[in-house]
Design an enzyme around this catalytic site. Structure first.
Site, PDB file in Angstrom:
ATOM      1  N   PRO A   2      -6.053  -8.798  14.673  1.00 14.29           N
ATOM      2  CG  PRO A   2      -4.848 -10.411  13.500  1.00 14.29           C
ATOM      3  CD  PRO A   2      -5.614  -9.149  13.327  1.00 14.29           C
ATOM      4  CD  GLU A   3      -5.661  -6.136  20.749  1.00 12.79           C
ATOM      5  OE1 GLU A   3      -4.905  -6.196  21.729  1.00 12.79           O
ATOM      6  OE2 GLU A   3      -6.532  -5.267  20.628  1.00 12.79           O
ATOM      7  CG  HIS A  91      -8.224 -10.450  -0.593  1.00 18.76           C
ATOM      8  ND1 HIS A  91      -7.588  -9.541  -1.405  1.00 18.76           N
ATOM      9  CD2 HIS A  91      -9.510 -10.028  -0.479  1.00 18.76           C
ATOM     10  CE1 HIS A  91      -8.466  -8.603  -1.763  1.00 18.76           C
ATOM     11  NE2 HIS A  91      -9.634  -8.881  -1.222  1.00 18.76           N
ATOM     12  NE  ARG A 109      -6.643  -2.186   5.611  1.00 18.86           N
ATOM     13  CZ  ARG A 109      -6.783  -1.325   6.600  1.00 18.86           C
ATOM     14  NH1 ARG A 109      -7.629  -1.582   7.582  1.00 18.86           N
ATOM     15  NH2 ARG A 109      -6.098  -0.209   6.639  1.00 18.86           N
TER      16      ARG A 109
END
Ligand SMILES: [Zn+2]
Length: 270
Positions: A2-3, A91, A109
């Site tokens: 994500p930016e 997750h 992650r």
């Protein structure tokens, strides 16, 4: 990853929780980039979230004098769920249970993070950050003064969070293509005029992306969401060997700069 536009649209998407009380927080797995201090979050139960905003790529939930600081890392996402839903996804790390719904943090992650902090500008993750790219503070003159002696490539300078926040690899490539500046140029060789163009392009590209994010948000935030982050129609990023969209003659070149992929047109970007 994500930016800034994705984080901004995430913040817009979860505004329904501003002004709601946080009933409880379920921490299924505290092992994120930094271990989540489960105990500290308990003191927030029953308190109201006053505001939800963003600083750089960090999401801030303001609750009385504390704030929950969320970073999505590489693969983190937030999704909204019905309060009665007991749908659990692999997750899912943390669930914020509000009066009218749930906000769930999922991160396969685990490079994301979650802290309970005091004054944001004093926190170690935020205290060295440069200005927001969409703020007035960030303009050609500022950027020129900031890096006029720097030997590092302009692309690296644009991605350095101490110069300006929230510009990652994809948008750095897109911004420099839009500004017609070659990403490998040493920062100190960039003229004031070129700096004005870079600042203009940065604002333009980020605004387009934020707008694009708004249109895809509905799907993204569905309870079974996590469809991956949206991308704007990219002009140069990931287009190696394809024709340049500007000159329509040259093929886009791909090189590696500081372990990150750089794409540019030899003809248009000088
Ligand atoms: Zn070209």
């Amino acid at each position: 990853m994500p930016e800034l536009p994705e984080v901004e649209t995430s913040v817009q998407a979860i505004q329904e929780f501003a002004d709601q009380s946080l009933e409880s927080i379920e921490i299924y797995n505290p092992n994120l980039r930094w271990k989540v201090d489960s105990k500290s979050f308990k003191k927030l139960f029953g308190l109201k979230v006053n505001k939800i905003n963003r600083r750089a790529k960090y999401i801030l939930l303001h609750i009385e004098k504390s704030q929950i600081l969320i970073h999505l890392g590489m693969t983190g996402t937030l999704r909204i769920a019905n309060k009665k839903s007991n749908f659990y996804k692999k997750h899912d790390h943390i669930e914020f249970i509000f009066q009218k719904g749930k906000l769930i943090f999922n991160d396969p992650r685990r490079f994301g993070s979650m802290h309970l902090i005091g004054e944001p500008s004093k926190h170690f993750l935020l205290d060295k950050l440069g200005p927001e790219p969409l703020s007035r503070e960030f303009d050609g003159e500022y950027f020129f003064q900031k890096i006029k002696k720097s030997l590092s490539p302009i692309k690296n300078a644009l991605m350095n969070q101490q110069n300006v926040v929230g510009i990652g690899n994809i948008y750095a490539n897109e911004i420099l293509f839009d500004a017609r500046i070659r990403p490998t140029r040493k920062s100190k060789t960039i003229t004031k005029k070129e700096h004005n163009k870079i600042a203009e392009s940065a604002k333009k590209i980020l605004k387009i992306a934020i707008k694009a994010g708004g249109t895809t948000l509905k799907d993204f935030y569905k309870p079974d969401g996590n469809k991956g982050y949206f991308k704007i129609d990219l002009a140069v990023y990931d287009r190696a060997n394809e024709k340049c969209k500007n000159c329509k003659k040259e093929s886009i070149i791909r090189i590696i700069q500081s372990q990150r992929a750089t794409f540019y047109c030899r003809k248009c970007q000088t």
